[in-house]
Design an enzyme around this catalytic site. Structure first.
Site, PDB file in Angstrom:
ATOM      1  N   CYS A  15      -6.411  -1.102  -3.967  1.00 46.90           N
ATOM      2  CA  CYS A  15      -5.468  -1.665  -4.938  1.00 46.90           C
ATOM      3  C   CYS A  15      -5.371  -3.167  -4.682  1.00 46.90           C
ATOM      4  O   CYS A  15      -6.147  -3.722  -3.909  1.00 46.90           O
ATOM      5  CB  CYS A  15      -4.104  -0.973  -4.885  1.00 46.90           C
ATOM      6  N   ASN A  18      -2.903  -3.691  -1.052  1.00 48.61           N
ATOM      7  CA  ASN A  18      -3.000  -2.658  -0.023  1.00 48.61           C
ATOM      8  C   ASN A  18      -1.663  -2.439   0.687  1.00 48.61           C
ATOM      9  O   ASN A  18      -1.601  -2.220   1.886  1.00 48.61           O
ATOM     10  CB  ASN A  18      -4.108  -3.011   0.971  1.00 48.61           C
ATOM     11  N   CYS A  20       1.054  -0.771  -1.492  1.00 45.05           N
ATOM     12  CA  CYS A  20       1.766   0.247  -2.282  1.00 45.05           C
ATOM     13  C   CYS A  20       0.848   1.410  -2.644  1.00 45.05           C
ATOM     14  O   CYS A  20       0.895   2.465  -2.025  1.00 45.05           O
ATOM     15  CB  CYS A  20       2.369  -0.345  -3.555  1.00 45.05           C
ATOM     16  N   ARG A  21       0.009   1.200  -3.642  1.00 44.19           N
ATOM     17  CA  ARG A  21      -0.784   2.298  -4.189  1.00 44.19           C
ATOM     18  C   ARG A  21      -1.867   2.815  -3.250  1.00 44.19           C
ATOM     19  O   ARG A  21      -1.952   4.021  -3.001  1.00 44.19           O
ATOM     20  CB  ARG A  21      -1.405   1.886  -5.531  1.00 44.19           C
ATOM     21  N   SER A  22      -2.720   1.935  -2.753  1.00 44.92           N
ATOM     22  CA  SER A  22      -3.834   2.435  -1.936  1.00 44.92           C
ATOM     23  C   SER A  22      -3.401   3.001  -0.584  1.00 44.92           C
ATOM     24  O   SER A  22      -3.933   4.038  -0.170  1.00 44.92           O
ATOM     25  CB  SER A  22      -4.937   1.384  -1.785  1.00 44.92           C
ATOM     26  N   ASP A 132       1.319  -0.254 -10.923  1.00 46.05           N
ATOM     27  CA  ASP A 132       1.801  -0.913  -9.713  1.00 46.05           C
ATOM     28  C   ASP A 132       3.330  -0.804  -9.671  1.00 46.05           C
ATOM     29  O   ASP A 132       4.015  -1.351 -10.533  1.00 46.05           O
ATOM     30  CB  ASP A 132       1.380  -2.373  -9.706  1.00 46.05           C
TER      31      ASP A 132
END
Length: 170
Positions: A15, A18, A20-22, A132
């Site tokens: 993401c 690196n 939040c999402r990933s 996001d």
């Protein structure tokens, strides 16, 4: 896809920062592997397309939302994706189309098939991008986890079907 002679499959979630999402995808997928007794058979990592947060822990809101569902993100630290990652990982899964575009620009043409969208493995969601949650509220982090859980299940089922000799028969 075969990134190396190593029989262990590998996946990299990517993401923007690196945080939040990933890292959440990494945590969800790792936990699923443990639950299915497949930990150690698939190498899992996450990285960023941009260097905003290199060395930082995941966003506290991501950590808290993940912890409420039993996922532990605390040991992770943000890092930047490298050209070496494109060579080293069998699957590089982008959280949104912007990440995929950036990754494809980094990759030699022969390695571009390794780069995909994580939500491709959750077709029931009818979405392509994981939004996001960084600038939103708590509900956004929960929604992202819902998506990541669905995609993780779908991706693992895909891997089990594609690589039964490497994942099941051990």
């Amino acid at each position: 896809m075969s990134a190396s002679a190593d029989p262990t499959l590998s996946v990299l979630f990517v993401c923007t920062g690196n945080i939040c999402r990933s890292p959440s995808a990494e945590g969800v997928f790792r936990a699923l592997l443990v639950k299915r007794h497949l930990d150690g058979r698939i190498r899992v990592d996450s990285a960023a397309t941009d260097d905003y947060h290199v060395g930082s822990a995941p966003d506290p809101r991501s950590v808290e939302a993940a912890a409420r569902r039993g996922y532990d993100l605390r040991g992770q630290r943000a890092r930047l994706v490298t050209p070496g990652d494109i060579e080293a990982f069998d699957y590089i899964l982008a959280m949104d189309s912007g990440h995929r575009r950036r990754l494809r620009q980094m990759a030699p043409e022969a390695l571009r098939p390794r780069i995909g969208m994580f939500l491709e493995y959750a077709p029931d969601l009818r979405l392509t991008d994981v939004p996001d949650p960084y600038y939103g509220g708590e509900a956004g982090f929960e929604r992202v986890l819902d998506m990541l859980e669905s995609a993780s299940e779908g991706f693992l089922e895909y891997l089990l079907t594609a690589y039964p000799d490497r994942l099941i028969a051990r």
